[in-house]
Motif scaffolding. Structure first.
Motif, mmCIF file in Angstrom:
data_model
loop_
_atom_site.group_PDB
_atom_site.id
_atom_site.type_symbol
_atom_site.label_atom_id
_atom_site.label_comp_id
_atom_site.label_asym_id
_atom_site.label_seq_id
_atom_site.Cartn_x
_atom_site.Cartn_y
_atom_site.Cartn_z
ATOM 1 N N ARG A 135 0.902 -1.228 -0.210
ATOM 2 C CA ARG A 135 -0.154 -0.186 0.130
ATOM 3 C C ARG A 135 0.753 1.257 -0.097
ATOM 4 O O ARG A 135 0.361 2.493 -0.228
ATOM 5 N N ASN A 165 1.627 -7.703 5.495
ATOM 6 C CA ASN A 165 1.136 -6.330 5.475
ATOM 7 C C ASN A 165 0.225 -6.090 6.593
ATOM 8 O O ASN A 165 -0.716 -6.669 6.855
ATOM 9 N N TYR A 167 -2.098 -3.858 6.705
ATOM 10 C CA TYR A 167 -3.586 -3.525 6.421
ATOM 11 C C TYR A 167 -4.189 -4.954 6.341
ATOM 12 O O TYR A 167 -5.529 -5.129 6.459
ATOM 13 N N SER A 174 -4.943 -4.908 14.650
ATOM 14 C CA SER A 174 -5.222 -4.302 13.332
ATOM 15 C C SER A 174 -6.717 -3.537 13.248
ATOM 16 O O SER A 174 -7.792 -4.240 13.674
ATOM 17 N N LYS A 175 -6.919 -2.444 12.819
ATOM 18 C CA LYS A 175 -7.922 -1.810 12.726
ATOM 19 C C LYS A 175 -8.698 -1.345 11.336
ATOM 20 O O LYS A 175 -9.685 -0.915 11.147
ATOM 21 N N SER A 176 -7.807 -2.116 10.327
ATOM 22 C CA SER A 176 -8.038 -1.929 9.005
ATOM 23 C C SER A 176 -9.335 -2.566 8.545
ATOM 24 O O SER A 176 -9.685 -3.845 9.100
ATOM 25 N N ARG A 177 -10.177 -2.083 7.742
ATOM 26 C CA ARG A 177 -11.086 -2.835 7.054
ATOM 27 C C ARG A 177 -10.808 -4.046 6.283
ATOM 28 O O ARG A 177 -11.503 -4.927 5.987
ATOM 29 N N GLU A 178 -9.470 -3.944 5.891
ATOM 30 C CA GLU A 178 -8.873 -5.028 5.105
ATOM 31 C C GLU A 178 -8.398 -6.320 5.603
ATOM 32 O O GLU A 178 -7.973 -7.040 5.361
ATOM 33 N N LYS A 179 -8.695 -6.122 7.189
ATOM 34 C CA LYS A 179 -8.048 -7.017 8.132
ATOM 35 C C LYS A 179 -8.530 -8.489 7.556
ATOM 36 O O LYS A 179 -9.587 -8.805 7.571
ATOM 37 N N TYR A 202 -12.433 -9.073 0.975
ATOM 38 C CA TYR A 202 -12.423 -8.696 2.432
ATOM 39 C C TYR A 202 -12.998 -9.829 3.150
ATOM 40 O O TYR A 202 -13.700 -10.599 2.989
#
Length: 270
Positions: A135, A165, A167, A174-179, A202
């Motif tokens: 990213r 990564n 993300y 991890s707080k990523s939506r792609e977690k 996702y």
């Protein structure tokens, strides 16, 4: 009685302008590579902040384009000017560099064949480092996506590699939506969809592993490349032979022209 000796040595116009034509193509290609690389860097704002290059932990494909452009531009310039001006110094530089590149290619090919396990480990390490920076750079992102889509693969050894990564990592921090997901390029394409679904990966790794192959590619890209190489060995060999023949042809032209120039200079010395 006076005797006059007439020199028959002369520089072949055929070889001279053939070498010039050979190198003008290299020079123009080098200019095109440099222009494309500099344009890409300007679009990413690298030209105004060169620290972005050193800050990237993975490979910036633009750096590779610029390196190829610099080599081709330099060699093309030396060959063109050396041929037109009959400059032995520039011609020897051109010839010597081509010989060095040719020998380097042979050495890399032989070492890669002899030390396949070591090469595989280095490729794995290289791929994982670039996954970490997926990213961070748009060109690197596009390169990885293209590689995964073309080879129907995901990650270096498999989809789990996307844990490298931040993300896509499955860790609780991890707080990523792609977690616990994968990039869209890992997804098996749906022929019915005309628009690419960039969110198809996702949460896919939250499911059981036996359900992954319904939605994403589970084969690693290293395995895919290892399978691709034997199937396309004739194409790879053909490309390598074509490049080698072009290099040998350039070396032959340069050495022939150097010999002609030296013969003319030797005859004029008397």
């Amino acid at each position: 009685m006076h005797y006059y000796r007439y020199s028959s040595a002369e520089v072949s116009c055929w070889y001279k302008y053939l070498l010039f034509s050979y190198n003008i193509i290299f020079w123009l290609a080098g200019v095109a590579f440099l222009a494309a690389g500099l344009w890409a860097w300007s679009e990413k704002g690298v030209l105004s902040d060169l620290t972005k290059v050193t800050g990237l932990h993975g490979l910036d494909p633009v750096v590779l384009v610029l390196m190829v452009g610099i080599v081709m531009f330099t060699l093309g310039f030396a060959g063109c000017v050396g041929a037109l001006r009959e400059n032995i110094c520039l011609l020897k530089f051109f010839c010597g560099t081509i010989v060095f590149i040719f020998l380097l290619e042979l050495a890399v090919a032989v070492l890669a064949f002899l030390f396949q396990d070591w090469v595989r480990d280095r490729v794995k390490e290289f791929f994982e480092n670039n996954i970490k920076s997926y990213r961070d750079d748009i060109d690197l992102q596009n390169l990885i996506d293209s590689l995964q889509k073309i080879n129907h693969c995901c990650g270096a050894q498999g989809p789990e590699d996307w844990d490298f990564n931040i993300y896509f990592n499955c860790s609780s921090e991890s707080k990523s939506r792609e977690k616990c997901g994968v990039p869209f390029s890992c997804c098996i394409p749906d022929p019915a969809q005309k628009v690419v679904n960039t969110q198809c990966g996702y949460d896919v790794r939250k499911k059981n592993k036996n359900q992954w192959d319904d939605q994403i590619f589970v084969k690693g890209c290293i395995v895919a490349l290892e399978a691709w190489l034997p199937q396309n060995i004739y194409i790879v060999a053909g490309v390598f032979i074509a490049i080698s023949l072009l290099q040998i042809f350039g070396i032959f032209l340069a050495r022939t022209l150097i010999s002609d120039i030296e013969a003319v200079k030797a005859s004029n010395a008397f």
